[in-house]
Scaffold this active site. Structure first.
Site, short mmCIF file in Angstrom:
data_model
loop_
_atom_site.label_atom_id
_atom_site.label_comp_id
_atom_site.label_asym_id
_atom_site.label_seq_id
_atom_site.Cartn_x
_atom_site.Cartn_y
_atom_site.Cartn_z
CB CYS A 159 -0.96 -0.01 1.19
SG CYS A 159 -0.18 0.20 2.79
CE LYS A 160 1.11 8.58 0.97
NZ LYS A 160 0.30 9.77 1.22
#
Length: 127
Positions: free
Chosen positions: A85-86
């Protein structure tokens, strides 16, 4: 009674080790293993608008972490899955969710796309 019976203080919740059912890999180790030929299924659990800004080149599928149920039956159970993810928060949630559904070969990419951009490919945009 516990202290008197056992002779040691009862461990508190904070003293207890935190165990997780999935692995974690930092971006440098992931990159090294990738370069050596490791080919896990890479699942990006960010939103589509985030992936439009920047994405890891080896992502196999994009599916928001809060809608994994829509694709759970299509995910491979016979190979490693690396969840990204980020920054690592949503991927950890997704890894937990997957292991709770019986996936055994789940790995969370620590630091996510942000760590990749900082440590592996500084040319990538950041958001």
């Amino acid at each position: 009674d516990y202290d008197q019976f056992c002779g040691v203080p009862r461990p508190t919740t904070l003293d207890a080790p935190v165990e997780v059912a999935w692995a974690r890999v930092d971006v440098a180790t992931f990159k090294r293993r990738w370069d050596e030929g490791w080919r896990p299924f890479v699942l990006d659990v960010r939103q589509p608008h985030e992936a439009a800004i920047v994405s890891l080149p080896m992502v196999d599928q994009l599916q928001p972490h809060d809608d994994l149920a829509a694709i759970v039956d299509t995910l491979p159970r016979d190979r490693d899955i690396v969840v990204a993810c980020k920054s690592g928060v949503r991927s950890a949630k997704a890894a937990k969710w997957l292991t709770e559904r019986g996936f055994k070969r789940v790995t969370d990419l620590e630091g996510g796309v942000v760590a990749w951009a900082e440590q592996i490919d500084p040319s990538l945009p950041r958001y």
